[in-house]
Design an enzyme around this catalytic site. Structure first.
Site, PDB file in Angstrom:
ATOM      1  N   GLY A 112       0.531  -1.122   0.143  1.00 44.90           N
ATOM      2  CA  GLY A 112      -0.004   0.040   0.335  1.00 44.90           C
ATOM      3  C   GLY A 112       1.017   1.264   0.087  1.00 44.90           C
TER       4      GLY A 112
ATOM      5  N   ARG B 294      -7.930  -2.940  -4.241  1.00 48.88           N
ATOM      6  CA  ARG B 294      -7.049  -1.817  -2.988  1.00 48.88           C
ATOM      7  C   ARG B 294      -7.931  -0.704  -3.115  1.00 48.88           C
ATOM      8  NH1 ARG B 294      -2.220  -3.657   0.993  1.00 48.88           N
ATOM      9  NH2 ARG B 294      -3.553  -1.934   2.076  1.00 48.88           N
TER      10      ARG B 294
ATOM     11  N   GLU C 160      -3.934  -2.664  11.093  1.00 45.92           N
ATOM     12  CA  GLU C 160      -3.178  -3.700  11.316  1.00 45.92           C
ATOM     13  C   GLU C 160      -2.370  -4.759  11.930  1.00 45.92           C
ATOM     14  OE1 GLU C 160       0.032  -0.671  12.340  1.00 45.92           O
ATOM     15  OE2 GLU C 160      -1.960  -0.361  11.585  1.00 45.92           O
TER      16      GLU C 160
END
Length: 430
Positions: A98, A126, A313
């Site tokens: 990302g 994404r 995360e």
């Protein structure tokens, strides 16, 4: 990257280990970006000590080289210099990173040549459109609305004020801020929409920009203003990756052992306080000094209620811990709807895998409700997601016969994970 099936080792005795975790992926890739911007401005060579070497950081290094910059390694130190001079038909491979997907397009906008971006098949799902629309709003032509797309740089970017909905990813904001000082007018970013997830990562970006001499005003909520100016070349020192450390600290809670993470910073650009707040819910004793963080577990802890919006995360590791709590106790994880757009739909993946092993995990609109029940052996699928693979390892500490179908997914941020995990348990039994 090969798929490696792996039988998760069981902690048959309380884990007793000192673990040294490699550098932070988030900090490494931000340092690489700032070093590239300093070089492109003619400010000279930057060096980065303690940089993580993993798939995500290698993809970032490759992206910078594609743009014409020089990234060299001397021992454990990376050196960055050069200019932004991509060749014709330049193509950046984002992989599943990302940070590459969302940080490098604004940098490519400073190029005089077009740059094409693509990545892994999963990366195409994404979120990226808000960032591309923001670049267009700043005067940068972009072809496409998702991977693959092409940034049509003209050698400079006017900059200005842009509104962006960053509720899907804080990286939209960080990507713009990192490059903003190199834009003619700088950039003012105004977030619109529901709260930005992973806000500590924006704080990390702002802190590192200031360390590079960039003027950033974040005094107004949901607004960040970066003045045009120089990005200083400097030596960066990368901290251990505290997010990756959580899986190892979880081993102390699950096994009733003691795990010490060496090099844990007393103060950090990472969300250390958020991590400690989660650990305290696990009935553990935490001892922190200037050089390490140590967790002593008790094996028994009840379910918990935690908002993970700022540290999404950590969700796979926290979900694994919730599944191993006192049987019958309930944990609620919320503030993490944005995880549906991560490496995989992490909420669906966690629910599927916990339930596959006999657990009780239900999805909600913005999180998970997990009722701890005895788990059984079986395959834990990683979905090419490093955090999912680590979560399977945590479950396997308590449940014999857990097979993680792709431990190689950990190469994304911690290639040494299987060996570090095995060494941790070996020291405990040997």
């Amino acid at each position: 990257m090969s798929i490696e099936s792996w039988t998760a080792p069981v902690a048959s005795t309380p884990v007793q280990a000192n673990v040294t975790i490699p550098g932070s992926k988030s900090q490494t890739n931000r340092a690489l970006m700032l070093a590239a911007l300093a070089a492109a401005q003619g400010q000279g060579t930057s060096t980065i000590g303690g940089a993580l070497r993993s798939r995500d950081t290698e993809l970032m290094i490759s992206a910078l080289r594609t743009l014409g910059l020089h990234v060299d390694e001397a021992g454990s130190v990376l050196t960055v210099n050069g200019r932004i001079t991509p060749g014709e038909d330049a193509q950046v491979d984002c992989g599943l990173a990302g940070t590459v997907l969302r940080f490098v397009p604004p940098l490519a906008a400073l190029s005089a040549n077009p740059v094409t971006f693509d990545g892994d098949e999963q990366a195409r799902a994404r979120p990226i459109t808000p960032l591309l629309d923001a670049l267009r709003g700043l005067g940068v032509p972009v072809d496409g609305v998702g991977l693959p797309f092409q940034v049509q740089g003209s050698g400079s970017v006017a900059g200005g004020t842009v509104a962006i909905d960053a509720s899907a990813s804080s990286q939209f904001v960080s990507g713009l801020l990192l490059c903003a000082a190199s834009f003619t007018q700088g950039v003012t970013v105004q977030h619109t929409g529901s709260p930005v997830p992973s806000a500590p990562h924006i704080a990390m970006t702002v802190m590192m920009l200031r360390q590079a001499g960039v003027q950033v005003d974040d005094s107004v909520g949901n607004r960040w203003q970066v003045r045009p100016g120089t990005v200083a070349a400097r030596h960066w020192v990368v901290e251990p990756d505290l997010t990756n450390a959580v899986a190892f600290l979880a081993a102390a809670a699950v096994s009733g052992g003691t795990v010490r993470i060496t090099g844990w910073p007393k103060t950090s650009v990472q969300p250390a306080d958020n991590i400690l707040n989660i650990l305290f819910r696990l009935n553990v004793v935490v001892n922190q000094t200037d050089s390490f963080l140590e967790v002593q577990g008790s094996t028994v802890y009840d379910g918990f209620d935690v908002d993970l919006r700022d540290v999404g995360e950590l969700t796979p590791s926290v979900a694994a811990l919730a599944a191993l709590a006192t049987p019958g106790s309930v944990s609620q994880l919320h503030g993490i709807a944005h995880l549906r757009g991560h490496e995989t739909d992490r909420l669906a993946a966690l629910s599927t895998e916990i339930n596959r092993l006999g657990g009780d995990c239900q999805e909600t609109s913005d999180g998970l409700i997990i009722t701890a029940t005895p788990l059984r052996p079986g395959v834990w699928r990683a979905y090419a997601d490093h955090r999912m693979a680590m979560a399977g390892a945590i479950v396997g500490l308590r449940v014999s016969g857990v097979e993680v179908d792709d431990i190689g997914a950990t190469h994304k941020t911690l290639p040494q994970f299987p060996q570090l995990w095995a060494n941790m348990l070996k020291r405990s039994t040997g």
